[in-house]
Design an enzyme around this catalytic site. Structure first.
Site, PDB file in Angstrom:
ATOM      1  N   ASP B 194     -26.798  15.192   5.517  1.00  0.00           N
ATOM      2  CA  ASP B 194     -26.225  14.224   6.511  1.00  0.00           C
ATOM      3  C   ASP B 194     -26.298  14.734   7.902  1.00  0.00           C
ATOM      4  OD1 ASP B 194     -24.496  12.353   8.350  1.00  0.00           O
ATOM      5  OD2 ASP B 194     -22.709  13.010   6.960  1.00  0.00           O
ATOM      6  N   HIS B 367     -17.862  12.896   9.344  1.00  0.00           N
ATOM      7  CA  HIS B 367     -19.145  13.608   9.134  1.00  0.00           C
ATOM      8  C   HIS B 367     -19.120  15.122   9.851  1.00  0.00           C
ATOM      9  CE1 HIS B 367     -21.439   9.915   8.291  1.00  0.00           C
ATOM     10  NE2 HIS B 367     -20.416   9.295   9.120  1.00  0.00           N
TER      11      HIS B 367
END
Lengths: 554, 554
Positions: B194, B367
């Protein structure tokens, strides 16, 4: 009771509840002074609109009262509506050296030669009817920005203009805190102050710190350096030039506004470029990469500006090559984040190093943060306060900040464009509302694009259109030709031939049923075609194109 | 030389160079495993498009090779394309408890009953052809998120999924660092990780800190509290419920996705709401304001969601009143800043207090920031690295971060959707490119809106259209009816009658001149009408509407 002589009105014509089209009227008895005359850029839903200007119905009704327009600084949201307004109300305009330079340049583009535009100096005072206006130097992201002190028989109105506090500005024009303090001592009735950064705690960094970052980048890169920034940010450009001199690089300027604003600023001595530093795009090839800097427009990702066109390889003469260092010396204006991001991604794709404010200190804001606002409030000490230059949430935050400083809540006016606010030493209130709002400019049309046109554009944009044409004999209502169907923006026709022929059948059936019912009214027949087709298309595609039935009579 | 048996291919089908439509194929010999199957939301220029899904041409060509789809978590950009893909490739789908709940709910909406969707547990392993997939708990802005370890004969592929590191998550499901370390010890060939927050230094705050802010707000306000957040952010909603219990408030849920996701999460035991806490919109009136919390959709300003409709007074049952406290427990996704700002301003206009992330800690990202990414890299210690889930600039930054950690540059693959990347312990390279990209979904149409349709929609959106119809006798080419002119989205017709009648004259003249030159070709006549009218309109208005000449023959 305060008599009429002790009262003045302040009427915002733009800039409240929005960042853009700043314009304020101050009215004392039968005289009006206008502060700023800006445009705003269209909202996303204003499809096809070029710019937006304030609705000046009220001024047109009171044309003879208007004594003049004073401008705080040369940004488009403060001068951009001048060509449109001066065409209808030809009054003198006053501004600083650079402001007037930019206005004159703009009016030239509109072929307006009759305008009276006059340059004033810092601390200069002019008398316009009952209004004695003093121009006071401040710091902003364009040189020669002014705050204004407007003395009226009812009291002093102080307008900060767009400002920040920079103790080490690039030129020697430090914000005139001394004068502001003096005016504050005299007693200010109302202050209008910039609210853009009222949400941001702390203070802005000095413009000088950006120069330090440039030095750091220039000294550590052996590559070509491309810097995108606002054309009107002359101090930023000055700093780029200074770093070029220091690190032995030549500079190329590109982009229409970069060249025109640069020329104006250089002519006026606001921008100082030593001889031999500037080179042309063509000459660039004669220098090694490590000796070249290119300064361009497009820092907001505007598709037609230089950098975005370079990034997508659509610029006539300039390109971006692998190894280039590209600096965004700017911050995306809200709403432009995606456009800017897209350009950055294209630059990365070309193998460039991309430097932007999340990674380096390559930008600082031109608008005061909370601690700077507090200083301004403490110096001016106004009796009443109107937060201006901001969306509703910025105005509210600025209002809260004033409250925190001890100002009584009832003395703070978080208003809207069009409010008539009346002030006297005894009291203040909103006493009414004028016609105000926005006028859309599309091409040469000023105000001819309204809600209906925008609604149609939106409908067309989302689902396209389908035109049904049929020619009918006047006497017996027999179909002579058609129905023909033409679509645009609906489906890719070659892949949907069967859908189109089914649609024709639907129309034919609607016509037959109208004939059977002996319907004579064109509008009823059109309505029947529209309804039948709409239902059919929605069932088949879950889309609702605009349907335009056209009946020709022969 | 590595034999075929020692090599595997990784082919991103989406999610590289964009945040959205995540989908990756892992290919070993003649078997393919798919990770995630997401959608993305249309770019601004994709007028009228509802959603965008990955182009799966490559998978359709290799249909028999596909062994299954494993899903990391239940966000739309990871599951949203499933209904479209499963219609064409019906393979089993695996995911966590909540992920499967949301997928089943979605497939129900598409009336797909044949799909095989299977729930797996943390640390569970499944064998799909040559691929042994292990599901590993992580933290994200939706519960039950997984990283994936895919063992193949050529080596281990580790996919982080969307993740962050939260040492104090709301449920007990702490990111399984132990398992990740174990897999790292075994030796990972390739990691995909990610990159969304690769630009952001430091670490994300724990989700728990948002709960503390809720407690602070709940305890200090006597008003109704309205909270907008993502429907799928079940832990956020859990914390709101917890604060409700603590401070004796009832909660109302509103907004379609809030209700459906809430129901799924409650059924599965992911969301725990004590009895007697939830009330309906109607029951709300029985409680004083200080005992009510409303949880709504619309935190991104989406015009059709609950909060924006409430703000503009267009919601059927809910409103926002003066004195209400409205909390945006979210951050605007890039591109949504203006929409969100608009809703905030409307709320201020209604007299509400508005709380958002610039003012309070009411949101934290799902995130990983840079320090969290570093931990992941240090634990997994992959031989090769592919940054995923990000625009180009995020992928690059993530690549630089890996370099900083000492990874050789040639082992980092900042790739694009469609790249065929081949890995073995000996070497790795991009060996080609497959057909890939985006398929636009508009209503029921999948892929029938392409560039031509979008170009037309854009043209129509910017300047509207003008239709010219004329009926002509077949034999002698005499004009029988018309020319008639119909315009939409061009100018407000009532104000431009003279322009329209002049336009008619222009068309008539063009027809006469065609007749004189004895032009027979319809296309030539149409071209003449178009050119003449275009020139005339541009001169008069500086606009370029789409011009559609239609000739009917009788």
């Amino acid at each position: 009771m305060a008599s009429k002589k002790d009262k003045l009105k302040i009427i915002p014509l733009g800039g409240l509840g929005e960042i853009g089209k700043n314009m304020t009227a101050i009215e004392y008895e039968d005289e009006i002074l206008i502060i700023d005359c800006g445009l705003s850029f269209p909202e996303e839903e204003m499809l096809g609109v070029d710019i937006v200007i304030p609705d000046i119905t009220y001024l047109l009704k009171n044309k003879d009262k208007v004594k003049g327009i004073v401008i705080t600084h040369g940004h488009e949201d403060h001068i951009g509506a001048l060509p449109y307004v001066l065409k209808k109300i030809n009054v003198p305009v006053y501004g600083s050296r650079l402001t007037v330079g930019l206005i004159e340049n703009k009016l030239k583009g509109f072929k307006m030669k009759n305008a009276h535009v006059e340059r004033v100096k810092p601390r200069q005072k002019i008398q316009l009817g009952a209004f004695k206006v003093e121009f006071i130097s401040t710091s902003h992201s364009i040189p020669d920005a002014f705050a204004l002190s407007v003395e009226t028989p009812a009291g002093i109105v102080f307008h900060t203009g767009d400002f920040r506090i920079d103790y080490t500005p690039i030129d020697d024009q430090i914000i005139d805190l001394d004068k502001i303090a003096e005016i504050g001592r005299k007693g200010v009735l109302v202050m209008l102050a910039d609210s853009t950064n009222a949400e941001r705690p702390g203070t802005t960094r000095s413009e000088k710190s950006v120069g330090d970052t440039f030095d750091e980048i220039f000294s550590s890169r052996k590559s070509r350096i491309i810097i995108a920034t606002f054309a009107s940010h002359v101090h930023r450009i000055q700093q780029i030039v200074n770093s070029c001199v220091k690190y032995n690089r030549k500079v190329v300027f590109a982009g229409r506004s970069m060249l025109t604003v640069g020329a104006v600023a250089q002519d006026l001595g606001v921008l100082n470029i030593p001889e031999g530093i500037t080179i042309t795009e063509k000459e660039m090839d004669d220098y090694p990469d490590e000796e070249v800097v290119v300064v361009v427009t497009g820092s907001q990702g505007e598709p037609m500006a230089a950098l975005p066109r370079m990034a997508s390889d659509e610029h006539r003469t300039l390109d971006v090559r692998s190894g280039d260092t590209v600096v965004f010396s700017s911050t995306p204006i809200p709403g432009n984040e995606k456009l800017v991001g897209k350009v950055m991604n294209l630059l990365y794709d070309r193998g460039a190093e991309v430097i932007y404010d999340k990674l380096y200190d390559v930008h600082t804001s031109g608008h005061a943060c909370q601690e700077e606002l507090k200083l301004m409030h403490r110096l001016v000490k106004p009796q009443y306060f109107i937060p201006v230059h901001g969306e509703v949430r910025h105005l509210r935050q600025h209002g809260l900040l004033a409250e925190e400083l001890g100002m009584p809540k009832e003395n703070i006016f978080v208003g809207e464009t069009g409010d008539i606010m009346e002030f006297s030493k005894e009291s203040a209130k909103v006493i009414g509302k004028i016609t105000s709002g926005q006028v859309l400019v599309d091409g040469l049309g000023v105000g001819d694009v309204g809600n209906i046109v925008l609604r149609d554009r939106k409908h067309l944009a989302e689902d396209g259109l389908m035109i049904v044409v049929v020619t009918i004999k006047r006497e017996n209502r027999k179909v002579m030709a058609g129905p023909d169907i033409i679509s645009r923006g609906f489906v890719y026709v070659r892949e949907s031939e069967s859908l189109m022929s089914e649609a024709k059948d639907v129309v034919s059936k609607a016509l037959v049923s109208c004939e059977k019912q002996n319907t004579k009214e064109w509008s009823v027949i059109k309505g029947a075609i529209r309804d039948q087709l709409k239902g059919f298309l929605y069932e088949k595609t879950k889309r609702r194109p605009m349907i335009l039935p056209i009946i020709m009579e022969v």
